[in-house]
Motif scaffolding. Structure first.
Motif, mmCIF file in Angstrom:
data_model
loop_
_atom_site.group_PDB
_atom_site.id
_atom_site.type_symbol
_atom_site.label_atom_id
_atom_site.label_comp_id
_atom_site.label_asym_id
_atom_site.label_seq_id
_atom_site.Cartn_x
_atom_site.Cartn_y
_atom_site.Cartn_z
ATOM 1 N N SER A 1 -5.414 3.229 -3.372
ATOM 2 C CA SER A 1 -4.211 3.707 -4.060
ATOM 3 C C SER A 1 -3.129 4.073 -3.062
ATOM 4 O O SER A 1 -1.970 3.655 -3.194
ATOM 5 N N LEU A 2 -3.500 4.857 -2.067
ATOM 6 C CA LEU A 2 -2.522 5.308 -1.072
ATOM 7 C C LEU A 2 -2.002 4.143 -0.238
ATOM 8 O O LEU A 2 -0.814 4.095 0.089
ATOM 9 N N SER A 3 -2.863 3.193 0.089
ATOM 10 C CA SER A 3 -2.439 2.015 0.855
ATOM 11 C C SER A 3 -1.430 1.170 0.077
ATOM 12 O O SER A 3 -0.599 0.484 0.673
ATOM 13 N N LEU A 4 -1.543 1.227 -1.236
ATOM 14 C CA LEU A 4 -0.600 0.482 -2.089
ATOM 15 C C LEU A 4 0.676 1.271 -2.364
ATOM 16 O O LEU A 4 1.540 0.817 -3.099
ATOM 17 N N GLY A 5 0.753 2.480 -1.798
ATOM 18 C CA GLY A 5 1.940 3.307 -1.994
ATOM 19 C C GLY A 5 1.970 4.011 -3.334
ATOM 20 O O GLY A 5 3.037 4.364 -3.832
ATOM 21 N N GLN A 6 0.800 4.226 -3.915
ATOM 22 C CA GLN A 6 0.709 4.847 -5.230
ATOM 23 C C GLN A 6 0.076 6.235 -5.102
ATOM 24 O O GLN A 6 -0.370 6.634 -4.030
ATOM 25 N N SER A 7 0.016 6.943 -6.216
ATOM 26 C CA SER A 7 -0.619 8.259 -6.234
ATOM 27 C C SER A 7 -2.119 8.096 -5.962
ATOM 28 O O SER A 7 -2.675 7.021 -6.200
ATOM 29 N N PRO A 8 -2.791 9.148 -5.472
ATOM 30 C CA PRO A 8 -4.215 9.026 -5.125
ATOM 31 C C PRO A 8 -5.111 8.551 -6.266
ATOM 32 O O PRO A 8 -6.124 7.916 -6.024
ATOM 33 N N GLY A 9 -4.747 8.814 -7.512
ATOM 34 C CA GLY A 9 -5.588 8.436 -8.644
ATOM 35 C C GLY A 9 -5.209 7.125 -9.312
ATOM 36 O O GLY A 9 -5.789 6.765 -10.348
ATOM 37 N N TYR A 10 -4.278 6.382 -8.739
ATOM 38 C CA TYR A 10 -3.770 5.161 -9.377
ATOM 39 C C TYR A 10 -4.883 4.148 -9.670
ATOM 40 O O TYR A 10 -5.025 3.671 -10.807
ATOM 41 N N ILE A 11 -5.672 3.802 -8.676
ATOM 42 C CA ILE A 11 -6.728 2.796 -8.863
ATOM 43 C C ILE A 11 -7.789 3.317 -9.823
ATOM 44 O O ILE A 11 -8.299 2.568 -10.666
ATOM 45 N N ASN A 12 -8.111 4.615 -9.744
ATOM 46 C CA ASN A 12 -9.069 5.195 -10.695
ATOM 47 C C ASN A 12 -8.588 5.040 -12.130
ATOM 48 O O ASN A 12 -9.388 4.781 -13.030
ATOM 49 N N THR A 13 -7.306 5.205 -12.352
ATOM 50 C CA THR A 13 -6.750 5.049 -13.700
ATOM 51 C C THR A 13 -7.011 3.644 -14.233
ATOM 52 O O THR A 13 -7.410 3.473 -15.383
ATOM 53 N N ILE A 14 -6.820 2.647 -13.376
ATOM 54 C CA ILE A 14 -7.055 1.257 -13.784
ATOM 55 C C ILE A 14 -8.551 1.003 -13.977
ATOM 56 O O ILE A 14 -8.968 0.418 -14.975
ATOM 57 N N GLU A 15 -9.348 1.467 -13.024
ATOM 58 C CA GLU A 15 -10.787 1.223 -13.103
ATOM 59 C C GLU A 15 -11.440 1.939 -14.282
ATOM 60 O O GLU A 15 -12.447 1.477 -14.816
ATOM 61 N N ASN A 16 -10.855 3.049 -14.696
ATOM 62 C CA ASN A 16 -11.377 3.794 -15.843
ATOM 63 C C ASN A 16 -10.791 3.303 -17.163
ATOM 64 O O ASN A 16 -10.926 3.959 -18.200
ATOM 65 N N ARG A 17 -10.143 2.143 -17.109
ATOM 66 C CA ARG A 17 -9.623 1.459 -18.303
ATOM 67 C C ARG A 17 -8.563 2.256 -19.058
ATOM 68 O O ARG A 17 -8.431 2.172 -20.262
#
Length: 107
Positions: A25-41
């Motif tokens: 998430s951070l590497s993509l310049g997003q908030s720390p929980g960004y990828i979790n939001t997507i992965e958690n559908r």
């Protein structure tokens, strides 16, 4: 496309890369929980962000959606390496792969 597929595939590819959701998430310049939001559908990325995700993972969008390919980066690198070999070398590699498949099937 469902959130279930997208989130599950993202999790699979991220874990194969060996990176945490927070770091990605951070590497993509997003908030720390960004990828979790997507992965958690709970959401899907924009098209632009999807391309950034693929770039980060080192895969093409086509490879992202090919859920039968568990290791797209490794497979692509292997194919590139195979293209540098001559016919005899390819024949030998082919025999090794056949042997590995046969050994796996008999387990």
């Amino acid at each position: 496309m469902s959130n279930d597929f997208f989130g599950g595939r993202l999790t699979q590819l991220r874990m194969a890369k060996g990176v945490s959701a927070r770091d990605m998430s951070l590497s993509l310049g997003q908030s720390p929980g960004y990828i979790n939001t997507i992965e958690n559908r709970k959401g899907l990325p924009s098209m632009t962000m999807f391309f950034y995700i693929c770039e980060y993972l080192g895969i093409s969008p086509k490879e992202f959606f090919d859920d039968g390919n568990l290791h797209p980066t490794l497979q692509r690198e292997l194919i590139e390496d195979l293209q540098a070999l001559d016919g005899e070398q390819l024949t030998n590699i082919h025999a090794i792969v056949k042997g590995l498949k046969k050994a796996k099937e008999t387990k």
